[in-house]
Design a protein around this motif. Structure first.
Motif, PDB file in Angstrom:
ATOM      1  N   ALA A   1       0.834  -1.207   0.000  1.00  0.00           N
ATOM      2  CA  ALA A   1       0.000   0.000   0.000  1.00  0.00           C
ATOM      3  C   ALA A   1       0.870   1.259   0.000  1.00  0.00           C
ATOM      4  CB  ALA A   1      -0.929  -0.012   1.210  1.00  0.00           C
ATOM      5  N   ILE A   2       1.920   1.249   0.814  1.00  0.00           N
ATOM      6  CA  ILE A   2       2.829   2.394   0.874  1.00  0.00           C
ATOM      7  C   ILE A   2       3.505   2.600  -0.484  1.00  0.00           C
ATOM      8  CG2 ILE A   2       5.010   3.223   1.860  1.00  0.00           C
ATOM      9  CD1 ILE A   2       4.148   1.852   4.501  1.00  0.00           C
ATOM     10  N   TYR A   3       3.994   1.519  -1.056  1.00  0.00           N
ATOM     11  CA  TYR A   3       4.688   1.601  -2.345  1.00  0.00           C
ATOM     12  C   TYR A   3       3.765   2.135  -3.446  1.00  0.00           C
ATOM     13  CZ  TYR A   3       6.669   0.031  -6.774  1.00  0.00           C
ATOM     14  OH  TYR A   3       7.121  -0.020  -8.071  1.00  0.00           O
ATOM     15  N   TYR A   4       2.583   1.544  -3.572  1.00  0.00           N
ATOM     16  CA  TYR A   4       1.673   1.959  -4.644  1.00  0.00           C
ATOM     17  C   TYR A   4       1.172   3.387  -4.446  1.00  0.00           C
ATOM     18  CZ  TYR A   4       1.560  -2.759  -6.570  1.00  0.00           C
ATOM     19  OH  TYR A   4       1.907  -3.955  -7.155  1.00  0.00           O
ATOM     20  N   PHE A   5       0.964   3.785  -3.192  1.00  0.00           N
ATOM     21  CA  PHE A   5       0.569   5.171  -2.938  1.00  0.00           C
ATOM     22  C   PHE A   5       1.651   6.126  -3.443  1.00  0.00           C
ATOM     23  CE2 PHE A   5       1.395   8.910  -0.363  1.00  0.00           C
ATOM     24  CZ  PHE A   5       0.254   9.652  -0.641  1.00  0.00           C
ATOM     25  N   LEU A   6       2.907   5.831  -3.101  1.00  0.00           N
ATOM     26  CA  LEU A   6       4.000   6.726  -3.479  1.00  0.00           C
ATOM     27  C   LEU A   6       4.194   6.806  -4.993  1.00  0.00           C
ATOM     28  CD1 LEU A   6       6.546   5.803  -0.669  1.00  0.00           C
ATOM     29  CD2 LEU A   6       5.430   8.029  -0.991  1.00  0.00           C
ATOM     30  N   VAL A   7       4.010   5.684  -5.681  1.00  0.00           N
ATOM     31  CA  VAL A   7       4.110   5.694  -7.144  1.00  0.00           C
ATOM     32  C   VAL A   7       3.025   6.604  -7.730  1.00  0.00           C
ATOM     33  CG1 VAL A   7       3.885   4.309  -9.248  1.00  0.00           C
ATOM     34  CG2 VAL A   7       5.192   3.421  -7.310  1.00  0.00           C
ATOM     35  N   ASP A   8       1.792   6.447  -7.243  1.00  0.00           N
ATOM     36  CA  ASP A   8       0.687   7.283  -7.729  1.00  0.00           C
ATOM     37  C   ASP A   8       0.906   8.755  -7.371  1.00  0.00           C
ATOM     38  OD1 ASP A   8      -0.502   5.023  -8.697  1.00  0.00           O
ATOM     39  OD2 ASP A   8      -1.985   4.844  -7.091  1.00  0.00           O
ATOM     40  N   TYR A   9       1.356   9.009  -6.152  1.00  0.00           N
ATOM     41  CA  TYR A   9       1.598  10.380  -5.682  1.00  0.00           C
ATOM     42  C   TYR A   9       2.667  11.053  -6.554  1.00  0.00           C
ATOM     43  CZ  TYR A   9       2.901  14.152  -2.451  1.00  0.00           C
ATOM     44  OH  TYR A   9       3.162  15.369  -1.885  1.00  0.00           O
ATOM     45  N   HIS A  10       3.713  10.317  -6.865  1.00  0.00           N
ATOM     46  CA  HIS A  10       4.809  10.836  -7.677  1.00  0.00           C
ATOM     47  C   HIS A  10       4.318  11.265  -9.056  1.00  0.00           C
ATOM     48  CE1 HIS A  10       9.200  11.160  -8.252  1.00  0.00           C
ATOM     49  NE2 HIS A  10       8.954  10.860  -9.511  1.00  0.00           N
ATOM     50  N   GLN A  11       3.460  10.434  -9.637  1.00  0.00           N
ATOM     51  CA  GLN A  11       2.990  10.693 -10.995  1.00  0.00           C
ATOM     52  C   GLN A  11       1.831  11.683 -11.046  1.00  0.00           C
ATOM     53  OE1 GLN A  11       2.274   6.495 -11.837  1.00  0.00           O
ATOM     54  NE2 GLN A  11       3.953   6.475 -13.308  1.00  0.00           N
ATOM     55  N   GLU A  12       0.891  11.547 -10.107  1.00  0.00           N
ATOM     56  CA  GLU A  12      -0.364  12.300 -10.227  1.00  0.00           C
ATOM     57  C   GLU A  12      -0.392  13.599  -9.423  1.00  0.00           C
ATOM     58  OE1 GLU A  12      -3.676   9.730  -9.570  1.00  0.00           O
ATOM     59  OE2 GLU A  12      -2.884   8.169 -10.878  1.00  0.00           O
ATOM     60  N   VAL A  13       0.450  13.717  -8.414  1.00  0.00           N
ATOM     61  CA  VAL A  13       0.492  14.953  -7.627  1.00  0.00           C
ATOM     62  C   VAL A  13       1.774  15.735  -7.919  1.00  0.00           C
ATOM     63  CG1 VAL A  13       0.463  15.951  -5.311  1.00  0.00           C
ATOM     64  CG2 VAL A  13      -0.947  13.952  -5.817  1.00  0.00           C
ATOM     65  N   LEU A  14       2.908  15.067  -7.848  1.00  0.00           N
ATOM     66  CA  LEU A  14       4.162  15.745  -8.160  1.00  0.00           C
ATOM     67  C   LEU A  14       4.330  15.954  -9.660  1.00  0.00           C
ATOM     68  CD1 LEU A  14       6.660  14.009  -5.683  1.00  0.00           C
ATOM     69  CD2 LEU A  14       5.245  16.049  -5.338  1.00  0.00           C
TER      70      LEU A  14
END
Length: 303
Positions: free
Chosen positions: A258-271
């Motif tokens: 969950a932590i890993y997938y959240f960070l991947v999405d955050y990196h692409q969709e927010v950052l």
């Protein structure tokens, strides 16, 4: 305990050892069904060596463990810290563990081992007060009020720095119909909110994960200290965890997934940045154990 199951799978009959070795020599094509195969990971040679030498002592509590101590959050003596990758995260992570969650079965410790500067683990009910920081904190938990990762900045606009809902600065509220026609530029779109939030330095500073079985989660999620926090729901993905919870769908992820997938999405969709494997090493231990246990099951004729 995780270490017990790993120990039995690595120190089993000679046939199992030979089977494992023969599989390790096969081409990557034989692992096409391994969804973790494409990760950009640091060398796992240190774990291979530790596996062959068996359990080792925790340098802090002297307990016998495999790979790492899940109570002290440190690698064992046969796994030098210098040989373990360190991952830098774009925000801080708090993990709240249920008191009945077995330490040896939890993957939460992986996050602390691999991103020690950015991850803190709390054992419930000992958790921080988040109220004053609600404008920069979100909780990963699915529910009727949860929002997607890409809309985090949009919804955090609802909170002032005192953590109170602010209707004056609510970026998500619907304008009156007349106002929408007369003043179309007054209302910020979600993309504009995300853009302005990005220029301020992304407002989200901390994300909270709950580490428990789904049946234990209710006690934590209903705690008054977590009420009013923005809740985030992750995209649907299938777990690779070998301890799948009986009767639950395979979309229920382990904590480290969950932590890993959240960070991947955050990196692409927010950052709004291309993902190039920056957080893959969060699955350094997880992917190794996955392959180890999958091979052991295969050898035992369970798959």
């Amino acid at each position: 305990q995780l270490t017990m199951s790993l120990s039995s799978s690595t120190q089993g009959p000679k046939r199992s050892t030979e089977c494992l070795e023969s599989q390790e020599l096969q081409t990557p094509s034989s692992f096409q069904d391994n969804p973790l195969q494409q990760l950009q990971l640091a060398s796992q040679e240190v774990l291979e060596k530790a596996k062959k030498s068996g359990r080792s002592k925790c340098p802090r509590c002297n307990s016998s463990r495999m790979f790492y101590c899940y109570t002290c959050f440190v690698p064992v003596e046969t796994v030098p810290t210098k040989d373990i990758p360190t991952v830098k995260l774009p925000l801080k992570i708090d993990i709240i563990k249920h008191p009945n969650e077995t330490d040896g079965k939890s993957t939460a410790v992986h996050a602390k081992l691999l991103a020690p500067d950015d991850v803190t683990i709390y054992k419930y009910p000992c958790i921080p007060e988040y109220e004053e920081k609600r404008h920069e904190i979100a909780l990963i938990f699915p529910g009727p009020n949860s929002v997607s990762v890409k809309d985090i900045a949009f919804h955090l606009q609802k909170y002032t720095k005192k953590g109170v809902y602010n209707s004056e600065d609510d970026c998500s509220k619907e304008p009156a119909l007349k106002q929408a026609k007369l003043e179309p530029k007054e209302e910020k779109s979600p993309d504009e909110c995300i853009s302005s939030s990005r220029s301020e330095g992304t407002r989200l500073k901390k994300i909270i994960f709950i580490d428990s079985t789904w049946n234990q989660t209710n006690k934590i999620i209903t705690d008054e200290r977590l009420q009013g926090l923005l809740q985030i729901e992750l995209k649907t993905r299938k777990t690779c965890f070998w301890r799948h919870q009986k009767g639950k769908p395979d979309t229920y992820l382990s904590t480290i997934e969950a932590i890993y997938y959240f960070l991947v999405d955050y990196h692409q969709e927010v950052l709004k940045e291309n993902y190039k494997g920056q957080y893959d090493n969060l699955l350094f231990f997880f992917s190794f154990m996955y392959t180890l246990i999958k091979n052991a099951k295969c050898c035992a004729g369970k798959e």
